[in-house]
Scaffold this motif. Structure first.
Motif, PDB file in Angstrom:
ATOM      1  N   TYR A 160     -44.180  15.934  26.429  1.00  0.00           N
ATOM      2  CA  TYR A 160     -44.684  15.115  25.321  1.00  0.00           C
ATOM      3  C   TYR A 160     -44.037  15.585  24.022  1.00  0.00           C
ATOM      4  O   TYR A 160     -43.199  16.487  24.022  1.00  0.00           O
ATOM      5  CB  TYR A 160     -46.216  15.170  25.262  1.00  0.00           C
ATOM      6  CG  TYR A 160     -46.784  16.340  24.514  1.00  0.00           C
ATOM      7  CD1 TYR A 160     -47.576  16.161  23.383  1.00  0.00           C
ATOM      8  CD2 TYR A 160     -46.527  17.647  24.917  1.00  0.00           C
ATOM      9  CE1 TYR A 160     -48.087  17.241  22.683  1.00  0.00           C
ATOM     10  CE2 TYR A 160     -47.041  18.725  24.230  1.00  0.00           C
ATOM     11  CZ  TYR A 160     -47.822  18.526  23.117  1.00  0.00           C
ATOM     12  OH  TYR A 160     -48.325  19.582  22.412  1.00  0.00           O
ATOM     13  N   GLY A 161     -44.448  14.985  22.918  1.00  0.00           N
ATOM     14  CA  GLY A 161     -43.800  15.215  21.633  1.00  0.00           C
ATOM     15  C   GLY A 161     -44.070  16.526  20.938  1.00  0.00           C
ATOM     16  O   GLY A 161     -43.608  16.731  19.825  1.00  0.00           O
ATOM     17  N   PRO A 215     -39.069  17.726  16.633  1.00  0.00           N
ATOM     18  CA  PRO A 215     -38.017  17.939  15.637  1.00  0.00           C
ATOM     19  C   PRO A 215     -38.381  19.083  14.689  1.00  0.00           C
ATOM     20  O   PRO A 215     -39.553  19.318  14.402  1.00  0.00           O
ATOM     21  CB  PRO A 215     -37.950  16.611  14.881  1.00  0.00           C
ATOM     22  CG  PRO A 215     -38.658  15.629  15.726  1.00  0.00           C
ATOM     23  CD  PRO A 215     -39.678  16.396  16.501  1.00  0.00           C
ATOM     24  N   GLN A 216     -37.371  19.756  14.184  1.00  0.00           N
ATOM     25  CA  GLN A 216     -37.584  20.880  13.269  1.00  0.00           C
ATOM     26  C   GLN A 216     -38.414  20.473  12.057  1.00  0.00           C
ATOM     27  O   GLN A 216     -39.272  21.228  11.596  1.00  0.00           O
ATOM     28  CB  GLN A 216     -36.224  21.438  12.809  1.00  0.00           C
ATOM     29  CG  GLN A 216     -36.339  22.667  11.915  1.00  0.00           C
ATOM     30  CD  GLN A 216     -36.887  23.879  12.644  1.00  0.00           C
ATOM     31  OE1 GLN A 216     -36.301  24.311  13.640  1.00  0.00           O
ATOM     32  NE2 GLN A 216     -38.004  24.433  12.181  1.00  0.00           N
ATOM     33  N   ASN A 247     -33.570  16.228  15.425  1.00  0.00           N
ATOM     34  CA  ASN A 247     -34.079  14.960  14.901  1.00  0.00           C
ATOM     35  C   ASN A 247     -34.791  14.168  15.985  1.00  0.00           C
ATOM     36  O   ASN A 247     -34.858  14.594  17.143  1.00  0.00           O
ATOM     37  CB  ASN A 247     -32.938  14.145  14.282  1.00  0.00           C
ATOM     38  CG  ASN A 247     -31.795  13.943  15.259  1.00  0.00           C
ATOM     39  OD1 ASN A 247     -32.000  13.563  16.412  1.00  0.00           O
ATOM     40  ND2 ASN A 247     -30.576  14.215  14.809  1.00  0.00           N
ATOM     41  N   MET A 248     -35.289  13.002  15.611  1.00  0.00           N
ATOM     42  CA  MET A 248     -36.049  12.161  16.542  1.00  0.00           C
ATOM     43  C   MET A 248     -35.185  11.641  17.680  1.00  0.00           C
ATOM     44  O   MET A 248     -35.659  11.485  18.804  1.00  0.00           O
ATOM     45  CB  MET A 248     -36.685  10.986  15.788  1.00  0.00           C
ATOM     46  CG  MET A 248     -37.735  11.401  14.780  1.00  0.00           C
ATOM     47  SD  MET A 248     -39.194  12.147  15.542  1.00  0.00           S
ATOM     48  CE  MET A 248     -40.032  10.677  16.127  1.00  0.00           C
ATOM     49  N   HIS A 249     -33.910  11.368  17.410  1.00  0.00           N
ATOM     50  CA  HIS A 249     -33.026  10.881  18.463  1.00  0.00           C
ATOM     51  C   HIS A 249     -32.869  11.932  19.560  1.00  0.00           C
ATOM     52  O   HIS A 249     -32.955  11.625  20.751  1.00  0.00           O
ATOM     53  CB  HIS A 249     -31.662  10.498  17.885  1.00  0.00           C
ATOM     54  CG  HIS A 249     -31.723   9.358  16.928  1.00  0.00           C
ATOM     55  ND1 HIS A 249     -32.043   8.076  17.316  1.00  0.00           N
ATOM     56  CD2 HIS A 249     -31.520   9.299  15.589  1.00  0.00           C
ATOM     57  CE1 HIS A 249     -32.037   7.277  16.267  1.00  0.00           C
ATOM     58  NE2 HIS A 249     -31.717   8.001  15.203  1.00  0.00           N
ATOM     59  N   GLU A 250     -32.657  13.187  19.155  1.00  0.00           N
ATOM     60  CA  GLU A 250     -32.551  14.268  20.141  1.00  0.00           C
ATOM     61  C   GLU A 250     -33.865  14.458  20.876  1.00  0.00           C
ATOM     62  O   GLU A 250     -33.879  14.746  22.072  1.00  0.00           O
ATOM     63  CB  GLU A 250     -32.134  15.573  19.463  1.00  0.00           C
ATOM     64  CG  GLU A 250     -30.671  15.609  19.055  1.00  0.00           C
ATOM     65  CD  GLU A 250     -30.235  16.979  18.560  1.00  0.00           C
ATOM     66  OE1 GLU A 250     -30.973  17.980  18.777  1.00  0.00           O
ATOM     67  OE2 GLU A 250     -29.157  17.059  17.947  1.00  0.00           O
ATOM     68  N   ARG A 251     -34.958  14.312  20.153  1.00  0.00           N
ATOM     69  CA  ARG A 251     -36.280  14.467  20.772  1.00  0.00           C
ATOM     70  C   ARG A 251     -36.455  13.472  21.910  1.00  0.00           C
ATOM     71  O   ARG A 251     -36.820  13.833  23.024  1.00  0.00           O
ATOM     72  CB  ARG A 251     -37.367  14.253  19.720  1.00  0.00           C
ATOM     73  CG  ARG A 251     -38.782  14.334  20.252  1.00  0.00           C
ATOM     74  CD  ARG A 251     -39.763  13.740  19.269  1.00  0.00           C
ATOM     75  NE  ARG A 251     -40.988  14.480  19.170  1.00  0.00           N
ATOM     76  CZ  ARG A 251     -41.993  14.142  18.369  1.00  0.00           C
ATOM     77  NH1 ARG A 251     -41.886  13.098  17.569  1.00  0.00           N
ATOM     78  NH2 ARG A 251     -43.103  14.851  18.333  1.00  0.00           N
ATOM     79  N   ILE A 287     -47.124   3.337  15.482  1.00  0.00           N
ATOM     80  CA  ILE A 287     -45.767   2.801  15.488  1.00  0.00           C
ATOM     81  C   ILE A 287     -44.815   3.696  16.285  1.00  0.00           C
ATOM     82  O   ILE A 287     -43.966   3.213  17.022  1.00  0.00           O
ATOM     83  CB  ILE A 287     -45.256   2.618  14.042  1.00  0.00           C
ATOM     84  CG1 ILE A 287     -46.120   1.588  13.296  1.00  0.00           C
ATOM     85  CG2 ILE A 287     -43.787   2.198  14.024  1.00  0.00           C
ATOM     86  CD1 ILE A 287     -46.155   0.221  13.944  1.00  0.00           C
ATOM     87  N   GLY A 288     -44.941   5.015  16.131  1.00  0.00           N
ATOM     88  CA  GLY A 288     -44.066   5.927  16.877  1.00  0.00           C
ATOM     89  C   GLY A 288     -44.233   5.783  18.377  1.00  0.00           C
ATOM     90  O   GLY A 288     -43.258   5.763  19.129  1.00  0.00           O
ATOM     91  N   THR A 289     -45.474   5.651  18.823  1.00  0.00           N
ATOM     92  CA  THR A 289     -45.751   5.459  20.253  1.00  0.00           C
ATOM     93  C   THR A 289     -45.142   4.147  20.736  1.00  0.00           C
ATOM     94  O   THR A 289     -44.508   4.104  21.802  1.00  0.00           O
ATOM     95  CB  THR A 289     -47.275   5.463  20.501  1.00  0.00           C
ATOM     96  OG1 THR A 289     -47.810   6.720  20.075  1.00  0.00           O
ATOM     97  CG2 THR A 289     -47.596   5.237  21.967  1.00  0.00           C
ATOM     98  N   LEU A 290     -45.319   3.089  19.955  1.00  0.00           N
ATOM     99  CA  LEU A 290     -44.753   1.795  20.338  1.00  0.00           C
ATOM    100  C   LEU A 290     -43.230   1.848  20.372  1.00  0.00           C
ATOM    101  O   LEU A 290     -42.601   1.289  21.280  1.00  0.00           O
ATOM    102  CB  LEU A 290     -45.217   0.706  19.371  1.00  0.00           C
ATOM    103  CG  LEU A 290     -46.701   0.360  19.414  1.00  0.00           C
ATOM    104  CD1 LEU A 290     -47.052  -0.619  18.307  1.00  0.00           C
ATOM    105  CD2 LEU A 290     -47.085  -0.201  20.775  1.00  0.00           C
TER     106      LEU A 290
END
Length: 193
Positions: free
Chosen positions: A38-39, A65-66, A86-90, A108-111
């Motif tokens: 998970y995140g 992300p850092q 970053n979010m892309h790497e995550r 929104i992040g979940t969607l």
């Protein structure tokens, strides 16, 4: 199926029913010896889910992300924590570490994470099962809108059916385990279906 990525809110939501549903999913994971990916957050449904898996003796891998770690939002008691740029790497690492995906209630992040994995599955970029745990009807209106997209011929019904939806976490896990990705033609349009 050894590990499943779960997308969910960094808020707990307006009702305790969402946290209760997250804990139910955690119990199912531990019962079936499935690791949680998970995140990496310590707050909201993310924290509830991770804490319950850990409390029950399960394994939890977080990817954060850092910038979010710097805000002290990262969970520091996990089995493993990957801090990325970053979010892309995550999202890429979470996908790589997982055998399937589930979305719980979230914002929104979940969607965004759900729909990225849905798009990749539709295009054949991955062939991992994707599930939606519809706790207390949280996603009912979204599912209605997706049905509208099919009727409007912007999505083929076969593509919509790639999204496995259940209200019960045990049934959702069973459906994910039996999922077989079809040979999806990335150029299939709703008019062709």
């Amino acid at each position: 199926m050894k590990s499943i990525c779960v997308y969910c809110g960094s808020s707990s939501g307006a009702s305790e029913v969402y946290a209760s549903g997250a804990r139910d999913l955690a119990r199912i994971f531990v019962t079936h010896q499935i690791s949680l990916v998970y995140g990496g957050g310590s707050i909201g449904l993310m924290g509830v889910l991770a804490d319950e898996v850990l409390r029950l003796g399960g394994r939890v891998t977080g990817v954060i992300p850092q910038a979010l770690m710097d805000k002290e939002l990262g969970h520091t008691q996990l089995s493993a924590l990957h801090i990325v740029k970053n979010m892309h790497e995550r999202k890429a690492l979470m996908s790589e570490l997982s055998d399937g995906f589930i979305a719980l209630p979230g914002g929104i992040g979940t969607l965004e994470e759900l729909f990225e994995m849905f798009t990749w599955l539709q295009l054949g970029i991955h062939n991992k099962p994707l599930g939606l745990l519809n706790i207390n009807g949280f996603y009912d209106q979204l599912l209605q809108f997706l049905g509208h997209i099919v009727k409007a011929k912007f999505l083929a019904s076969e593509q919509l059916n790639l999204l496995i939806t259940q209200t019960d976490p045990e049934l959702l896990l069973q459906s994910l385990r039996t999922f077989r990705a079809p040979h999806v033609n990335q150029y299939l349009t709703p008019e062709d279906s």
